[in-house]
Design a protein around this motif. Structure first.
Motif, PDB file in Angstrom:
ATOM      1  N   HIS A 178      65.909 174.272 -17.550  1.00 45.14           N
ATOM      2  CA  HIS A 178      65.980 173.585 -18.853  1.00 45.14           C
ATOM      3  C   HIS A 178      66.896 172.369 -18.782  1.00 45.14           C
ATOM      4  CE1 HIS A 178      65.572 174.381 -23.429  1.00 45.14           C
ATOM      5  NE2 HIS A 178      65.918 173.118 -23.251  1.00 45.14           N
ATOM      6  N   HIS A 186      67.105 167.967 -19.943  1.00 42.43           N
ATOM      7  CA  HIS A 186      66.528 166.847 -20.691  1.00 42.43           C
ATOM      8  C   HIS A 186      66.995 165.582 -19.986  1.00 42.43           C
ATOM      9  CE1 HIS A 186      65.039 169.237 -24.071  1.00 42.43           C
ATOM     10  NE2 HIS A 186      66.119 169.979 -23.907  1.00 42.43           N
ATOM     11  N   LYS A 206      55.404 172.644 -24.611  1.00 39.99           N
ATOM     12  CA  LYS A 206      56.563 173.224 -25.272  1.00 39.99           C
ATOM     13  C   LYS A 206      56.276 173.283 -26.766  1.00 39.99           C
ATOM     14  CE  LYS A 206      61.480 172.945 -26.119  1.00 39.99           C
ATOM     15  NZ  LYS A 206      62.739 172.202 -25.987  1.00 39.99           N
ATOM     16  N   HIS A 231      66.347 180.051 -25.308  1.00 40.08           N
ATOM     17  CA  HIS A 231      67.515 180.271 -26.182  1.00 40.08           C
ATOM     18  C   HIS A 231      67.575 181.714 -26.704  1.00 40.08           C
ATOM     19  CE1 HIS A 231      67.585 175.942 -26.053  1.00 40.08           C
ATOM     20  NE2 HIS A 231      66.538 175.815 -26.849  1.00 40.08           N
ATOM     21  N   ASP A 291      69.936 173.566 -20.520  1.00 33.93           N
ATOM     22  CA  ASP A 291      69.663 172.727 -21.691  1.00 33.93           C
ATOM     23  C   ASP A 291      70.595 171.509 -21.705  1.00 33.93           C
ATOM     24  OD1 ASP A 291      68.450 171.805 -23.939  1.00 33.93           O
ATOM     25  OD2 ASP A 291      69.243 173.327 -25.301  1.00 33.93           O
TER      26      ASP A 291
END
Ligand SMILES: [Zn+2]
Length: 583
Positions: A89, A91, A197, A245, A355
């Protein structure tokens, strides 16, 4: 003619290739290592790992088989090898300099990442460069995000689709009951995405239709744990492959959930105290449903820990930071940890993702898992084989098995004894290319370190040695007759010697058979490098006539991939200077 040439300044153009191309890579055998293969199996001591053409071609107890004759053997006894880590995960496009970040990520042992939402145009270029090996980076897989219309209020949906109408980019798209699903999923696939997603504002019925169509077209379905107003169990029943999550499992015990993510974080979540027991009935049945369906849970303990970077996209995540101020984040974190442990004990496959924008290493997730009761072997499996399953690349990645890609990391100590050894990475391999992470391994491997300065330094030392030999020992005729004639500028005490032929005659008269370089130093000033040291000719330490130690300094300039010599000067080390330690 002068007794010796005080200073020679040569201006020579020498071009050497700096980066060797791997045409047919040699077989590399790493011997006497302890293998932690990523499948959760016990470690195997004293093994040999063989790499040929980007692939793990063999793995066996050291000594059990003979190695091919031409193998390069690296004895790494005392070290531990495990599969390259995967961060499930990230970005990447949040970071203003993703290439720099990716390089650091590879050096930290992450050989593959799954990007969970960003500008697919940028991601596809990075993923291509990763495949071609033109940048140092982990392998990159990414997603196309689908959401209900109300999520368009979230600024991230616009930033990732700049230049296009919000909600209509194939990688950042609004979906409703009227959407032509086969068409938009085909378009999502066309961006190069590996998975869809699902984020917000999708009802359970539509969830199921999207999942079916995505799977039919060969895409994974990666879901937020709760896609408001749907519950986590709706996503699991619909067939989602991964839920992100653990904290997002919390709404499972509630009914009448908000209609979308933004309403949830601004209105609903601040009212929650996270006092429900993550081991209670509704959650327990959810974990069992996940375990039975093979749904993977990705906890993201580190979510929100990326440092703030100026992306020139002010306010992109401001609303999240503001919402977090009204939510009891420490209670949520405690709940996240509790739910993950319960899910693990119920047999749910745990993945590992930060994340983050790539600035938080996935080791942080592994360490948190271990800290809260997951066995080190299972925590490593989470960040290797389980993450490969989450992406759908488990046939080729995620474990150390014959036939899989040669992606692995070498550690200086046993991570099963102390999980912190996962940060002590001395070598990273991706697609069979070795990236040594410290000087001793670099020497052992006989190959450039992943650190660019180290690569440059090694290259300059090699060029410097070659230059010294061609000047002093080989008296290379091309060097003397062409280069020297054209480019010699000779300085002596009192000024410039104009008579080049004198100098050339002097050079030709040298009959040195050996030259040794000692005390070499390399200093970098941007694209200029100074290389300094001492040349001992024929091992004579005292200057005798023209012979003996010389001090040299060469100036190099980087032009593209090459280093070009600008200037070289030689100074004889006179006895007095030697005595003074200045030579
Ligand atoms: Zn995320």
């Amino acid at each position: 003619m002068k007794q010796y040439l005080s200073v020679l300044c040569l201006s020579v153009i020498l071009i050497f290739p700096t980066r060797a191309q791997q045409v047919d890579a040699p077989t590399i055998a790493i011997t006497n290592i302890t293998v932690i293969d990523g499948t959760g199996s016990a470690q195997q001591p004293n093994m040999t790992l063989v790499i040929k053409n980007e692939i793990i071609s063999d793995l066996f107890p050291t000594g059990q088989k003979t190695l091919p004759g031409e193998s390069k053997i690296l004895d790494m006894s005392g070290h531990f090898v495990l599969p390259g880590l995967i961060d499930a995960h990230v970005h990447l496009t949040k970071n203003p300099d993703p290439e720099k970040r990716l390089k650091a990520l590879l050096a930290s042992g992450t050989t593959t990442v799954r990007d969970m939402g960003g500008d697919a145009r940028t991601l596809s270029v990075l993923a291509r460069d990763a495949k071609l090996g033109t940048i140092q980076t982990p392998n990159i897989y990414y997603s196309a995000v689908l959401f209900g219309a109300s999520f368009l209020q979230d600024p991230r949906t616009r930033f990732a689709a700049r230049g296009l109408k919000p909600g209509e980019a194939p990688w950042m798209r609004v979906v409703t009951g009227h959407t032509d699903l086969p068409q938009i999923i085909a378009e999502a696939k066309g961006t190069g995405a590996t998975g869809i997603k699902l984020y917000s504002a999708i009802e359970p019925g539509l969830l199921k239709q999207i999942t079916n169509e995505a799977h039919r077209q060969g895409l994974k379905v990666w879901s937020h744990a709760t896609i408001f107003p749907s519950k986590p169990s709706d996503a699991v029943s619909a067939g989602a492959d991964v839920l992100s999550h653990s904290g997002g499992l919390y709404p499972e015990a509630f009914s009448g959930l908000p209609s979308g993510f933004n309403e949830a974080i601004t209105e609903w979540m601040p009212k929650q105290d996270f006092s429900t027991d993550p081991g209670d009935a509704p959650y327990d049945s959810l974990y069992h449903l996940m375990a039975n369906n093979g749904t993977i849970l990705e906890p993201t303990f580190s979510a929100g820990e990326s440092p703030r970077v100026d992306t020139g996209q002010a306010g992109q995540s401001q609303h999240l930071a503001e919402a977090a101020r009204n939510i009891d984040m420490s209670a949520r974190r405690a709940w996240t940890i509790g739910a993950t442990r319960e899910a693990y004990e119920a047999g749910v496959t745990i993945a590992a993702g930060t994340d983050s924008d790539g600035s938080v290493p996935v080791q942080s997730e592994i360490e948190t898992l271990v800290e809260h009761g997951v066995s080190p072997l299972d925590a490593i499996k989470a960040a290797t084989l389980n993450n490969a399953r989450a992406i759908g690349i488990e046939e080729t990645h995620g474990s150390l098995e014959v036939g899989k890609r040669a992606d692995f990391v070498l550690l200086s100590g046993d991570p099963l004894q102390d999980i912190n050894f996962l940060r002590n990475i001395i070598l990273v391999a991706k697609d069979g290319v070795l990236y040594p992470q410290n000087a001793s391994v670099s020497n052992e491997v006989g190959q450039d370190s992943g650190n660019e300065r180290e690569v440059d330094k090694k290259e300059l030392l090699r060029l410097n040695e070659e230059l010294a030999r061609s000047q002093i020992v080989d008296r290379d005729s091309a060097f003397i007759e062409q280069v020297a004639l054209d480019d010699f500028r000779v300085l002596a005490p009192g000024g410039l010697i104009e008579n080049k032929s004198q100098v050339i005659a002097g050079l030709s008269a040298w009959d040195a058979t050996d030259v040794q370089l000692t005390g070499t130093e390399v200093l970098f000033y941007g694209d200029i490098a100074l290389v300094m040291g001492r040349m001992d000719i024929d091992g004579i330490m005292k200057p005798v006539g023209r012979w003996g130690p010389l001090k040299y300094m060469s100036t190099w300039v980087r032009e593209g991939e090459e280093w070009r010599l600008l200037l070289r000067s030689l100074t004889p080390c006179k006895e007095i200077l030697l005595k003074m330690g200045r030579c």
